[in-house]
Scaffold this motif. Structure first.
Motif, mmCIF file in Angstrom:
data_model
loop_
_atom_site.group_PDB
_atom_site.id
_atom_site.type_symbol
_atom_site.label_atom_id
_atom_site.label_comp_id
_atom_site.label_asym_id
_atom_site.label_seq_id
_atom_site.Cartn_x
_atom_site.Cartn_y
_atom_site.Cartn_z
ATOM 1 N N LEU A 172 1.665 1.460 -3.459
ATOM 2 C CA LEU A 172 0.071 2.152 -4.163
ATOM 3 C C LEU A 172 0.332 3.976 -4.592
ATOM 4 O O LEU A 172 0.112 4.153 -5.173
ATOM 5 C CB LEU A 172 -1.025 1.342 -4.112
ATOM 6 C CG LEU A 172 -0.798 -0.014 -4.612
ATOM 7 C CD1 LEU A 172 -1.850 -0.975 -4.180
ATOM 8 C CD2 LEU A 172 -0.777 -0.356 -6.099
ATOM 9 N N THR A 211 -1.705 -7.398 -6.877
ATOM 10 C CA THR A 211 -2.290 -8.275 -7.331
ATOM 11 C C THR A 211 -1.821 -10.260 -7.516
ATOM 12 O O THR A 211 -1.744 -10.692 -7.147
ATOM 13 C CB THR A 211 -3.374 -8.729 -7.692
ATOM 14 O OG1 THR A 211 -4.461 -7.580 -6.878
ATOM 15 C CG2 THR A 211 -4.459 -9.753 -7.640
ATOM 16 N N THR A 222 -10.043 -5.650 -0.481
ATOM 17 C CA THR A 222 -10.743 -5.742 -1.213
ATOM 18 C C THR A 222 -11.604 -6.768 -0.786
ATOM 19 O O THR A 222 -11.577 -7.605 0.170
ATOM 20 C CB THR A 222 -10.090 -4.957 -2.632
ATOM 21 O OG1 THR A 222 -10.951 -5.145 -3.859
ATOM 22 C CG2 THR A 222 -9.569 -6.311 -2.898
ATOM 23 N N ASN A 252 0.885 -0.797 -0.157
ATOM 24 C CA ASN A 252 -0.196 0.108 -0.176
ATOM 25 C C ASN A 252 0.780 1.201 -0.182
ATOM 26 O O ASN A 252 0.887 1.967 -0.449
ATOM 27 C CB ASN A 252 -1.032 0.226 1.296
ATOM 28 C CG ASN A 252 -2.529 -0.625 1.365
ATOM 29 O OD1 ASN A 252 -3.180 -0.538 0.347
ATOM 30 N ND2 ASN A 252 -1.602 -1.776 1.474
ATOM 31 N N LEU A 297 -5.181 -5.683 0.278
ATOM 32 C CA LEU A 297 -5.237 -4.406 -0.765
ATOM 33 C C LEU A 297 -6.960 -4.101 -0.272
ATOM 34 O O LEU A 297 -7.145 -2.692 -0.504
ATOM 35 C CB LEU A 297 -5.329 -5.269 -2.393
ATOM 36 C CG LEU A 297 -4.292 -5.534 -2.902
ATOM 37 C CD1 LEU A 297 -4.325 -6.152 -3.885
ATOM 38 C CD2 LEU A 297 -3.209 -4.651 -2.612
ATOM 39 N N THR A 341 -9.142 -8.944 -10.565
ATOM 40 C CA THR A 341 -8.168 -8.258 -11.254
ATOM 41 C C THR A 341 -6.747 -9.131 -11.937
ATOM 42 O O THR A 341 -5.885 -9.327 -11.837
ATOM 43 C CB THR A 341 -8.164 -7.337 -9.857
ATOM 44 O OG1 THR A 341 -8.661 -6.854 -9.229
ATOM 45 C CG2 THR A 341 -6.976 -6.428 -10.079
ATOM 46 N N ARG A 396 -3.111 -1.900 -9.368
ATOM 47 C CA ARG A 396 -3.959 -2.541 -8.568
ATOM 48 C C ARG A 396 -3.133 -3.801 -9.026
ATOM 49 O O ARG A 396 -3.385 -5.685 -8.619
ATOM 50 C CB ARG A 396 -4.819 -2.657 -7.733
ATOM 51 C CG ARG A 396 -5.004 -1.127 -7.102
ATOM 52 C CD ARG A 396 -6.754 -0.888 -6.459
ATOM 53 N NE ARG A 396 -7.182 -1.580 -5.639
ATOM 54 C CZ ARG A 396 -7.127 -2.281 -4.976
ATOM 55 N NH1 ARG A 396 -6.304 -0.900 -4.282
ATOM 56 N NH2 ARG A 396 -7.637 -2.996 -3.894
#
Length: 350
Positions: free
Chosen positions: A83, A161, A181, A80, A179, A189, A157
């Protein structure tokens, strides 16, 4: 779950024991750095993000409850952090260098100008790390330039993944937590990321094994031809559809004729000055650090050349295919020389 020893060390770290924190995190530093590099494509950015990751972990120790492994928690923070950096408008973008000569028109302009090589020495300590059972790629395969470049072309992302599932082997539920999610989102993804990786990445099943005699022989032939400014011999070593790239310059040359044109301009600029190539390794591939003498060190009074030096001109990484070279990537990243153990200057040898 943490072992009793790790739990005791964690408690010490939570009350401000920096040595205890290092004991917890130091074993994971090499693999976290490699993960940040795969995410960002830049060694210097990866080093910055590793420091940001460790700082965030230090500040967040009170929130770590031990429901996941420490390794998984650190990867969540590192992923993260990367990201967030990729979303940031302040991300460092390298300046396109001004060539010292007029290069021929490139075949195309590469959009991934931030790509940097990764020293093989930094892989020490993680080569034997066993990935999870779902991993599709080995640590060695997932550090190759073609793999890392393909990740840079994917949405961040998607790349994250693919790395968490197919390189590190974390489970779907664990990746969903990392993530923030859902499990179906991770699956979707991942499917798109795998397809994107397969379509953009060029594989060479007949590549000589890393550090093999075949690899060393081909790399040596390239070095000898390049130092001698023997264009014909360099071009003969290339595949018909070879590529020459030179980050952070966007110029790319495709095919033997296009690469020959560039070499003619480059060797003409050399103008008889001596070139040097020092061997190394990056991205599990052969690497050479190139230097060019300030002036022709073969003429005149030897006393006039006592202070002649050769200066860095780029790091070459060779991607091999069979008994030929498929990609030559010349990185104009002179600040990286020390990270590979190369000197800033060479004393020119008459």
């Amino acid at each position: 779950m943490l072992t009793s020893v790790e739990q005791a060390t964690l408690e010490r770290a939570r009350v401000g024991d920096e040595q205890a924190f290092r004991e917890l995190t130091d074993p994971y530093r090499p693999e976290l750095l490699a993960h940040c590099y795969r995410m960002l494509g830049s060694l210097m950015d990866a080093e910055d993000m590793l420091q940001e990751t460790l700082l965030a972990a230090w500040r967040g120790l009170a929130r770590f409850q031990g429901r996941s492994s420490l390794r998984s928690w650190l990867y969540r923070i590192a992923t993260n952090t990367c990201l967030n950096a990729l979303r940031s408008t302040s991300r460092r973008v390298p300046t396109e260098p001004t060539p010292p000569f007029q290069p021929p028109e490139p075949t195309q302009r590469n959009e991934i100008t931030w790509l940097q090589p990764y020293p093989d020495t930094l892989l020490d300590g993680i080569a034997d790390t066993a990935p999870g059972p779902d991993a599709r790629y080995s640590q060695t395969e997932a550090i190759e330039l073609a793999f890392v470049a393909s990740l840079q072309r994917m949405p961040p992302r998607q790349a994250a993944t693919v790395l968490l599932r197919d390189v590190l082997g974390f489970g779907t539920d664990e990746v969903a937590t990392m993530l923030n999610t859902s499990r179906p989102a991770v699956k979707g993804t991942l499917q798109r990321g795998r397809a994107a990786l397969q379509s953009s990445r060029q594989t060479s099943p007949d590549r000589p094994p890393p550090r093999s005699g075949e690899e060393r022989h081909l790399a040596r032939r390239f070095a000898d031809a390049y130092v001698a400014a023997d264009i014909d011999s360099v071009v003969t070593l290339l595949t018909d559809d070879a590529w020459l790239s030179m980050p952070p310059a966007p110029h790319q040359y495709h095919g033997r004729n296009a690469i020959r044109s560039f070499l003619e301009a480059s060797f003409a600029f050399r103008s008889g000055r001596r070139a040097y190539l020092l061997p190394g390794r990056a991205n599990s591939q052969p690497l050479f650090a190139s230097y060019l003498a300030d002036r022709d060190s073969g003429d005149g009074d030897p006393a006039d050349h006592d202070e002649d030096v050769a200066r860095p001109t780029g790091l070459f990484v060779l991607t091999l295919m069979g008994d030929h070279i498929h990609v030559v990537t010349r990185f104009h990243c002179y600040d990286l020389y020390p990270r590979f153990g190369f000197p800033d200057l060479l004393k020119a040898d008459r």
